[in-house]
Structures are given as structure tokens and as C-alpha cells.
Design a protein around this motif. Structure first.
Motif, PDB file in Angstrom:
ATOM      1  N   ALA A  84      47.112  26.240  30.087  1.00  0.00           N
ATOM      2  CA  ALA A  84      47.706  25.632  31.270  1.00  0.00           C
ATOM      3  C   ALA A  84      46.919  25.973  32.523  1.00  0.00           C
ATOM      4  O   ALA A  84      47.065  25.325  33.538  1.00  0.00           O
ATOM      5  CB  ALA A  84      49.153  26.095  31.434  1.00  0.00           C
ATOM      6  N   GLY A  85      46.091  27.007  32.441  1.00  0.00           N
ATOM      7  CA  GLY A  85      45.367  27.421  33.630  1.00  0.00           C
ATOM      8  C   GLY A  85      44.288  26.460  34.044  1.00  0.00           C
ATOM      9  O   GLY A  85      43.948  26.361  35.213  1.00  0.00           O
ATOM     10  N   LYS A  91      47.177  21.833  32.321  1.00  0.00           N
ATOM     11  CA  LYS A  91      47.827  22.210  33.577  1.00  0.00           C
ATOM     12  C   LYS A  91      49.286  21.772  33.640  1.00  0.00           C
ATOM     13  O   LYS A  91      50.114  22.419  34.264  1.00  0.00           O
ATOM     14  CB  LYS A  91      47.043  21.598  34.736  1.00  0.00           C
ATOM     15  N   TRP A  92      49.589  20.647  32.991  1.00  0.00           N
ATOM     16  CA  TRP A  92      50.937  20.089  33.131  1.00  0.00           C
ATOM     17  C   TRP A  92      51.887  20.526  32.019  1.00  0.00           C
ATOM     18  O   TRP A  92      53.042  20.127  32.006  1.00  0.00           O
ATOM     19  CB  TRP A  92      50.855  18.553  33.198  1.00  0.00           C
TER      20      TRP A  92
END
Lengths: 190, 272
Positions: A84-85, A91-92
């Protein structure tokens, strides 16, 4: 285009398996992604997972999200919390907020037989055989199937289908989405 | 020069230590549920209504950021503007981070030739050297107040953890029982208040939901801690909440005669 929609073939196959006695228990799932009349459409992120009665997660059955492109680092590697970073698709992932909490953030990505690319509008079939890659042995008990969808520039929807395991033969359960998801059908057989 | 109005307001602020603190200090994180390596940006200010940037920034020199492994982090791009301070933080480790403005200090008031004196002057920070230099050891009406202040918020990358949440044992602190970042409207939340590391019973706790500007009443939620120092609540709506409590007692280190411990936290509540 690779569109794994629910074909009559799959249904027929499912029916045939149902009547066969010595076949492993399985969940046959169909998830509909509805057509939406919006100016800017992005395919939704979708997570499908099982929870026990006490809401503890059994495991993620499917995760459709924007796959990292070649050279994107470190998207898509290691736990989802890590993926997610990146500014890539990971990211979402926290926007699938119930899934994120119920084990998503601990799932190692990419997950074999579980994670894949986002899907287009249409019905998508998933067949999960007990003891397979995505669905380990399921002890008898009360469970919930959860389907969560979140869309960029759009909304979020969470559907749940409670069921008992082992199931009565040939049982089909349904839930109907209102915004980000269409019909969800769960056929249980053992 | 002794302006009568100014004198009156100084006296008022001394005699009403808590009530006169109409401005609430807060930290406002951009998000609280994130993934590893993501960035979060945090605003720090004080205002009458929580999260409304219309009064003063909070100074960042008392900022303490604790990483999940307990180590201290330095913020990036710290800036102090007219209405708020701001800084960025990259969450390189998985787990829960504690972001806090922590200050412990002394303030004094006394009379000199019939004139009211106070130190530190309004808006100035406490320093041990300044105190030693400016405050007389003996004076008329000398009153020394110890203040312990902690303004916090929490953010989590990936799975929540507790390594950064160990109490310091100084002043008033919040100990999460049901977590600080996995808060949902359909689940009761439980916290415990500690004073110098020990549960504090009968403490009045106040919570205010964000968006006071868009409703006609503050609608504060009040709770009182039980014998074990804990309290429970259900969140009426998702969003940010400002939680606060204050203790005034005589547990003050010399030369202070009174101690005021103030705590506030910003918590984010999600829709299930």
C-alpha cells in the motif's frame, strides 16, 4: 480481452459436480460488477473473504486490484500493508476498509490464486474447492462471506452472506448490491 | 505600566486555570489507516472548536514522534504558519505511531511592590534556566504551578501494534483497551486514563466530534472513568474526535504547590 464472466459452461459444470458424490466441498461464487453511468469510470477494487461468527477472518478468497507495473517498487510485494505504500495500485488497498482490517493488511501480495487484476463490468465466477490454494479446510460452523468493493472517484459497498457449513446440498444464497456491486450469488456444495 | 483591564484578565486566567483555557490544542492527521511507506501530514493548532484553523499554531519544539519499535522519529517539512503548524511523516515501519506534543513546566505568579507578576510571560515557553533566573525564591503571594501537557494522535501503517503506546508514567495519559486506530461506529470503544502511570478513577472525559462549525451545538459527549480508570462509549458518527481530560491536584514537585495535568487526543472513527 480476458473476461472471466460466468458462462453457461461453468454453471453446467457446477451442476454436474453437485450431483457427484465423492467430490470435495466447494463454494461457487458469482460477483456482478454493475455498469455505471459516470463521467470518469475506474474499475473497482474488490475483496472477497470469509469470516467466522465472531468476525475473525478465515482468509481472503479473492482480491482484485490494480496490479503493479513492471519496475514499480515495492508495490505488490510483501504484506499488503507494505504494497500500500507505493504510489502504484497498492495505495488504495486500505480503502477496502473492512477487508483491510479483517486480515487484508497482513496478506502477503501477490497471493497465489487470490490476488489479480481489476475486473470489468459483468459477472465474474469464482470456484473455491475446500483444501485448495484460497480455501483451506473449513471446520463446521457459522460463517459469513463478505464482498467489498471500492472505486476511485466512486463509492464503497460491502455485502455479506451468512451461511452454515457444512451446507445443505445445492444451497444457493444471494445478496444484492445497490451501488458498487450487483448481484452476488453463493452456491454451496459438499 | 499597569493597565487595569490587562490586570483583570491576568487575574482571571490565574484563578480559572481550566475554564479559561477556552482554546483546545489539537493534532489533525490527514489519515490514520495507511500502508507502510505512505506519507501522512499532520496539522497542529489551538482553537475554540477542534480542527478549525482560526486561532494559533502549536509550537513543534515539544513534538515527540514514537515509531512502532519505540524509537523517536524526526518530522519532515516542519513549518509554523499563522494559524497552524504542519509536518510530514513517512511510515517506514509497520505498526502504530504515537505523535505527541509533550510539555512539562512550571509557571509562577507573585506580587512585587503591590504589582502582580507572572512567569513565563503569556505565549512564552517554560525553561528551567528562565525559571531560576526570573522567579524569586521568596515573594509575596508566590504561587508555583506545575503543568504537564500531552496532546496526541495516532496513525497506523498496516496492522496496529502497541510498541509506541507504552505509557511514560508522567502526567495524564490515555491507555487504549480497544485500540486507537481500529475504531468503528458499530463497536464500543474502551480506554483507560492513567495519572503518573496509575489508573485514575472518577475523571471527567470530554469528546467533541469534528464539524462543530456545521452544526448549532457542540454536542460534547461526557464520560466519567470507573474504578479501574476506564470508560466506554459508542461513536455516534464516523469522523475525527477530540478527546480531553484534566486533573488538578497537589501532587506537585517542589517548588510547585499545585499540578495541572492536561491530556487531549485526536481519534479517527470509520464506518464499518
Amino acid at each position: 480481452m480476458r473476461t472471466p464472466s460466468l458462462s453457461p459452461m461453468t454453471l453446467a459444470l457446477g451442476g454436474a459436480l453437485l450431483s457427484a458424490p465423492a467430490i470435495a466441498a466447494r463454494l461457487d461464487l458469482s460477483v456482478q460488477i454493475p455498469q455505471l453511468e459516470v463521467a470518469e469510470y475506474h474499475r473497482p477494487y474488490v475483496a472477497v473473504w470469509l469470516e467466522r461468527d465472531d468476525r475473525s477472518p478465515v482468509g481472503t478468497l479473492a482480491l482484485w486490484y490494480q496490479q503493479p507495473k513492471k519496475g514499480d517498487k515495492p508495490a505488490g510485494e510483501g504484506p499488503a500493508g507494505m504494497a500500500a505504500g507505493a504510489e502504484g495500485g497498492g495505495k488504495w488497498l486500505p480503502d477496502l476498509r473492512q477487508w483491510w482490517r479483517r486480515g487484508g493488511r497482513e496478506l502477503s501480495l501477490p497471493a497465489d490464486g487470490v490476488s489479480g487484476a481489476t475486473r470489468p463490468v459483468g459477472e465474474h465466477a469464482l470456484s473455491l474447492v475446500e483444501g485448495g490454494a484460497a480455501l483451506k479446510a473449513l471446520p463446521a460452523g457459522n460463517y459469513k462471506l463478505l464482498v467489498e468493493a471500492a472505486r476511485e472517484e466512486g463509492g464503497r459497498e460491502l455485502l455479506e452472506i451468512p451461511f452454515q457449513w457444512p451446507a445443505a446440498a445445492g444451497q444457493t444464497l444471494k445478496a444484492q448490491g445497490k451501488s458498487e456491486l450487483g448481484a452476488v450469488r453463493l452456491a454451496l456444495s459438499r | 505600566m499597569s493597565h487595569p483591564l490587562l490586570r483583570a484578565s491576568l487575574l482571571l486566567s490565574l484563578s480559572l486555570p481550566f475554564a479559561a483555557q477556552a482554546h483546545k490544542a489539537w493534532l489533525e492527521p490527514s489519515k490514520t489507516v495507511l500502508g507502510v511507506n505512505q506519507w501522512v501530514t499532520v496539522d497542529a493548532a489551538a482553537s475554540t472548536d477542534p480542527f478549525v484553523k482560526d486561532h494559533n499554531p502549536q509550537r513543534l519544539d515539544s513534538l515527540e514522534i514514537t515509531a512502532p519499535d519505540g524509537s523517536r522519529l524526526t518530522p519532515e517539512n516542519p513549518v509554523t504558519g499563522k494559524l497552524r503548524s504542519s509536518f510530514d511523516l513517512q511510515l517506514a515501519q509497520a505498526g502504530t505511531y504515537r505523535i505527541a506534543l509533550v510539555s512539562n513546566g512550571l509557571s509562577a505568579s507573585w506580587e512585587e511592590n503591590g504589582q502582580r507578576k507572572m512567569w513565563p510571560p503569556r505565549g512564552q515557553p517554560f525553561s528551567a534556566e528562565g525559571f531560576a533566573k526570573e522567579v524569586p525564591a521568596k515573594a509575596d503571594q508566590l504561587k508555583v504551578l506545575a503543568s504537564q501537557r500531552r496532546v496526541e494522535t495516532f496513525v497506523t501503517a498496516g496492522k496496529p501494534s502497541e510498541g509506541a503506546l507504552k505509557p511514560s508514567g508522567v502526567g495524564l495519559e490515555l491507555q487504549p483497551i480497544s485500540g486507537v486506530n481500529d475504531l468503528y461506529t458499530d463497536e464500543p470503544a474502551r480506554f483507560r486514563f492513567l495519572l503518573d502511570g496509575k489508573p485514575v478513577a472518577g475523571l471527567k472525559v470530554e469528546l467533541i466530534a469534528d464539524g462543530v462549525r456545521y452544526r448549532n451545538a457542540v454536542n460534547e459527549i461526557e464520560r466519567t472513568t470507573g474504578a479501574d480508570g476506564s470508560f466506554e462509549l459508542r461513536w455516534p458518527q464516523p469522523g475525527l474526535y477530540w478527546l480531553s481530560a484534566t486533573v488538578v491536584d497537589q501532587q506537585a514537585p517542589a517548588p510547585a504547590s499545585e499540578r495541572r495535568a492536561v491530556y487531549s487526543a485526536t481519534l479517527e472513527v470509520l464506518t464499518p
